[in-house]
Design a protein around this motif. Sequence first.
Motif, short mmCIF file in Angstrom:
data_model
loop_
_atom_site.label_atom_id
_atom_site.label_comp_id
_atom_site.label_asym_id
_atom_site.label_seq_id
_atom_site.Cartn_x
_atom_site.Cartn_y
_atom_site.Cartn_z
N TYR A 89 -15.74 -58.73 -43.99
CA TYR A 89 -15.97 -57.35 -43.85
C TYR A 89 -16.03 -57.06 -42.33
O TYR A 89 -15.73 -56.13 -41.75
N GLN A 91 -14.71 -58.72 -39.89
CA GLN A 91 -13.39 -58.66 -39.32
C GLN A 91 -12.43 -57.49 -39.49
O GLN A 91 -11.89 -57.13 -38.66
N GLN A 92 -12.63 -56.89 -40.56
CA GLN A 92 -11.89 -55.79 -41.03
C GLN A 92 -12.41 -54.55 -40.36
O GLN A 92 -11.37 -53.94 -39.79
N GLU A 95 -10.90 -55.10 -37.02
CA GLU A 95 -9.44 -54.67 -36.81
C GLU A 95 -8.93 -53.18 -36.99
O GLU A 95 -8.24 -52.74 -36.19
N LYS A 96 -10.12 -52.60 -37.75
CA LYS A 96 -9.59 -51.29 -37.75
C LYS A 96 -9.96 -50.19 -36.62
O LYS A 96 -9.45 -49.36 -36.18
N GLN A 235 -16.32 -46.13 -40.63
CA GLN A 235 -15.85 -47.34 -40.90
C GLN A 235 -17.26 -48.21 -41.20
O GLN A 235 -17.22 -49.13 -41.78
N THR A 239 -18.43 -50.38 -44.36
CA THR A 239 -18.60 -51.89 -44.14
C THR A 239 -19.80 -52.33 -44.89
O THR A 239 -20.12 -53.19 -45.61
#
Length: 250
Positions: A89, A91-92, A95-96, A235, A239
């Motif tokens: 989560y 990492q996502q 990345e976003k 975001q 998360t």
Amino acid sequence: MEHHLSSVKNSSRLLKEFLDGPKELGVTELSRRLQLSKGAVHKLLATLESDGFISQNPSTKQYSLGFTLLELGTKVLRDHNLVDFAKPYLQQLAEKTKELACLCVVDGKDAIYVDKIDSQHPIRFNVDAFRRFPLYATSASRVMLAFRPEAFIDSVLADGIRTYTPHSMQAPDEIKERLAAIRSRDYEISTNLRNVGVTGMAAPIRDATGEIVASVSLIGPSDRVVPQQDAFLQQVLLTTRNISFGLGYR
């Protein structure tokens, strides 16, 4: 009456002096910091060195932390299921947003970043993983402190308030007012409070019982984060909701 062995307590105090101190410390400096005799400090160092908790530089005769502590720290992280579970989560999120994403937990009266994913930008803000800092100091720590009992908050603030920038909060009432605002909205956004030109935002992670066990924060240069603040906040909230859901929180 507290059931503490004075020798163990003093050993713990000695080791903690290296957390915010220089890489190496000598007997004289440790004696001054701990307010113990040089003889007592030398005995503590010799004992800790024998088990690898402390290492002496043969050239300078100064002491530093030993590799046994690194082994123990690695074991803690390896066994900390939350770190492993939250990693995808985190990492996502990184990345976003392409900004620094951190996982933070409470340890005593301090906060610690136990995991982080660095920003992809060449110009970026960075934090030291596994370093302690006060629970009132950052967005990541305040979203956890805000939901602690009032008596605990008072005890944290009673230890003294450290300021980091000209914009840092300095009075307990000021911090308490901000904590109340965090409780009402369930997230925190701050700019310039810990580092000038840096904006951080954070939200808490809850387990199946509803207890706040950690927080996720997003941190970056204000000129890049503020224009996208609303989108980035969504975001961060997504998360923490997903991690909390995975931990059983409904």
